[in-house]
Scaffold this motif. Structure first.
Motif, short mmCIF file in Angstrom:
data_model
loop_
_atom_site.label_atom_id
_atom_site.label_comp_id
_atom_site.label_asym_id
_atom_site.label_seq_id
_atom_site.Cartn_x
_atom_site.Cartn_y
_atom_site.Cartn_z
N ARG A 100 -3.53 -0.01 1.39
CA ARG A 100 -2.27 0.22 0.74
C ARG A 100 -1.60 -0.86 0.54
N GLU A 110 -0.90 -0.54 -11.58
CA GLU A 110 -1.30 0.31 -10.82
C GLU A 110 -2.84 0.71 -10.95
N LYS A 111 -3.43 0.53 -12.34
CA LYS A 111 -4.85 0.67 -12.27
C LYS A 111 -5.34 -0.36 -11.98
N ARG A 113 -4.45 -2.45 -9.41
CA ARG A 113 -4.46 -2.44 -7.82
C ARG A 113 -5.40 -1.43 -7.52
N SER A 114 -5.60 -0.14 -8.01
CA SER A 114 -6.43 0.67 -7.56
C SER A 114 -7.95 0.52 -7.74
N THR A 115 -8.45 -0.23 -8.78
CA THR A 115 -9.66 -0.79 -8.90
C THR A 115 -9.71 -1.94 -7.90
N CYS A 117 -8.59 -2.09 -4.84
CA CYS A 117 -8.75 -1.47 -3.59
C CYS A 117 -10.09 -1.13 -3.26
N ARG A 118 -10.74 -0.42 -4.51
CA ARG A 118 -11.87 0.36 -4.26
C ARG A 118 -12.94 -0.68 -4.17
N GLU A 514 -8.15 9.59 -3.16
CA GLU A 514 -8.52 9.45 -4.70
C GLU A 514 -10.07 9.35 -4.88
#
Length: 560
Positions: A100, A110-111, A113-115, A117-118, A514
């Motif tokens: 997080r 945001e995209k 960041r999500s990529t 993190c994965r 997610e």
């Protein structure tokens, strides 16, 4: 005497003058303490209680407490089972990393960041499940280390992890890619030594503000015990020694103490009750049948043998010699008769070990069968109460501690889970999660420094925002449910009424929302778009489905 004069009261030296009480009024009540009014009773006076700093209490009792806890964990089956239940409730199969980070000021949308993190979560999972990469000895995975830390916590009240970094030569020799390695260290390897002049408190050096600077471990090398000081943090500020304990349980204490300490007496009482019950049952089983005989005891035989030395009665008209001769003859005959009967019983008595034999009893004898009276009516309630007390102290449900689900209902199981589950979540956040977080931060520092995980701004930007980047949650096992169907309906109602979110509901199930959403999207693409099958994530509107197709593929004829 003057009528207006007041009477004088003579007061002796050392005495208090009497208080004048107006006529018709009750005497004033004597003030009493609101607490500990019965402190003079034997129940409380025998309890030795003092007030002192928490670290002193822990220091004086921790060694003995850890020894008793280890003994019970190794030699008491139901306590070992409770320990397994604690690990299952707290860690499960693993703690899943759920990053997080706050990357809003580091050039990430945001995209992105999500990529990112994965990517980190996937690399961490591969690292943590590879013993050669994460363990200095190359034997344990990170989930196994967390299990071991929980067992150390139950026995010692604390856990230690030491981080080290292998050189390039060692990495090449072991054929591994990463240098960050973790080692789980037993707490007794940090002796509780104290030297206030050096700032050493229970094996830990502290600065003037009370922050740990070094840990003095005892290491065995070449058959000798040597002290080894390890810095709490390295030059970059990354923790090298991870010390996890429930600091809220003993505020001010430098070290932990076993959470089982309050129930040592209870565990010993249960074992003592079980041993006594078993011994009684075995004794009753051995003597399940006895022979009730009117034969005299050993004292009676001795009395008969001395009967010949007594004087004759007054009514005896013979001589003393004749009296003694007659008595001796009777005594001898009785002893011979009883001796013959005893020999006969030895050769032809009752033997319950043989199945087909007719036993003969002597005159006046009776075969009595006994019924075992163990355990008594009070055994089950008392033993169950001891287990409930132990379960409540350690933090598991009473039914899981005893594995006795008689009388359990849906409501009772839900109430148990609602009471214990917050304790399991709190325990997770205090013990295994900080240990996993410390290892992950050191690993991520290496991965970004070596460029294997990209980061905007490079390592310098990461080091300047380490806390924001490494902020994460650790998800454990799902919350226990008594009825999955009712729990699913309750989750649907909460989502429908806006009282919860998909993230909250997935967290209760031990999942990442997610990952769940993306997996559903991939499955829907394959099932609906590629294979042309009905959408499994939509509610069917009747047996014929949304298009009117029957279960066997036929369609109902259209109305004219």
């Amino acid at each position: 005497m003057n009528a207006d004069a007041k009477p004088r009261v003579r007061v002796q030296a050392g005495s208090r003058p009497a208080t004048r009480v107006p006529a018709g009024s009750a005497p004033a009540a004597r003030p009493v303490a609101r607490y500990l009014r019965d402190d003079r009773s034997g129940t409380l006076s025998m309890r030795r209680a003092v007030t002192r700093d928490g670290f002193i209490d822990v220091r004086q009792a921790a060694g003995r407490a850890s020894a008793l806890a280890l003994d019970f964990l190794h030699n008491c089956g139901w306590i070992a089972g409770i320990a397994d239940q604690v690990i299952v409730d707290t860690v499960g199969t693993e703690l899943k990393l759920n990053l997080r980070p706050d990357l809003t000021r580091l050039g990430y949308d945001e995209k992105e960041r999500s990529t990112w993190c994965r990517l980190v979560e996937g690399e961490w999972r591969r690292y943590s499940w590879n013993p050669a990469e994460c363990d200095l000895a190359g034997k344990s995975t990170i989930p196994e280390m967390l299990d071991g830390a929980m067992r150390h916590y139950l026995a010692y009240g604390e856990g230690f992890g030491v981080l080290s970094y292998l050189s390039a030569a060692d990495r090449a020799r072991y054929r591994i890619a990463t240098g960050t390695k973790a080692t789980l260290v037993a707490p007794h390897r940090l002796p509780a030594r104290t030297s206030e002049m050096e700032g050493l408190q229970d094996g830990i050096f502290h600065d003037a503000n009370g922050r740990p600077t070094h840990f003095r471990f005892r290491r065995r090398e070449d058959g000798f015990e040597r002290d080894m000081d390890i810095a709490a943090r390295d030059e970059a500020g990354i923790a090298q020694v991870l010390h996890v304990m429930d600091r809220g349980a003993n505020p001010g204490a430098y070290r932990g103490i076993s959470p089982m300490a309050p129930i040592f007496k209870v565990i010993a009482q249960y074992d003592q009750l079980a041993d006594a019950t078993l011994a009684t049952a075995l004794l009753q089983t051995i003597f399940a049948a006895t022979i009730k005989s009117p034969e005299p005891s050993e004292n009676a035989f001795k009395a008969l043998q001395t009967l010949g030395d007594t004087d004759p009665p007054a009514a005896w008209d013979g001589t003393d010699a004749e009296w003694r001769a007659q008595v001796s003859g009777v005594v001898s005959d009785l002893i011979d008769v009883w001796g013959q009967r005893i020999e006969a019983l030895k050769s032809g008595g009752i033997d319950l070990s043989e199945t087909a034999r007719i036993g003969h009893l002597g005159p006046g004898e009776e075969l009595v069968f006994h019924t075992a009276q163990t355990p008594g009516s009070a055994y089950q309630p008392f033993s169950a109460n001891l287990k409930r007390e132990a379960a409540r102290c350690i933090g598991v449900t009473a039914t899981s501690a005893s594995m006795d689900f008689n009388g359990a209902t849906y409501s009772s199981v839900r109430m148990e889970a609602a009471t214990i589950w917050p304790l399991a979540v709190r325990r997770r956040e205090r013990i295994p999660a900080p240990l996993a977080q410390g290892i992950m931060e050191a690993w991520l520092d290496e991965m970004i420094a070596t460029g294997r995980i990209p980061f905007k701004g490079g390592y310098r930007a990461f080091a300047a925002n380490r806390d924001k980047v490494c902020w994460s949650e650790w998800q454990g096992p799902a919350a226990p449910t008594a009825d999955d169907f009712k729990s699913a309906n309750a989750a649907a109602v909460r989502l429908e009424k806006g009282l919860s979110s998909l993230s909250d509901e997935c967290a209760l199930g031990g999942k990442d929302w997610e990952e769940t959403a993306r997996q559903r999207a991939r499955e829907r693409t394959v099932i609906v778009e590629e294979l042309g099958l009905p959408d499994p994530f939509q509610r069917m509107s009747g047996g014929a489905g949304p298009d009117g197709a029957a279960a066997d593929g036929r369609r109902e004829p259209e109305a004219a």
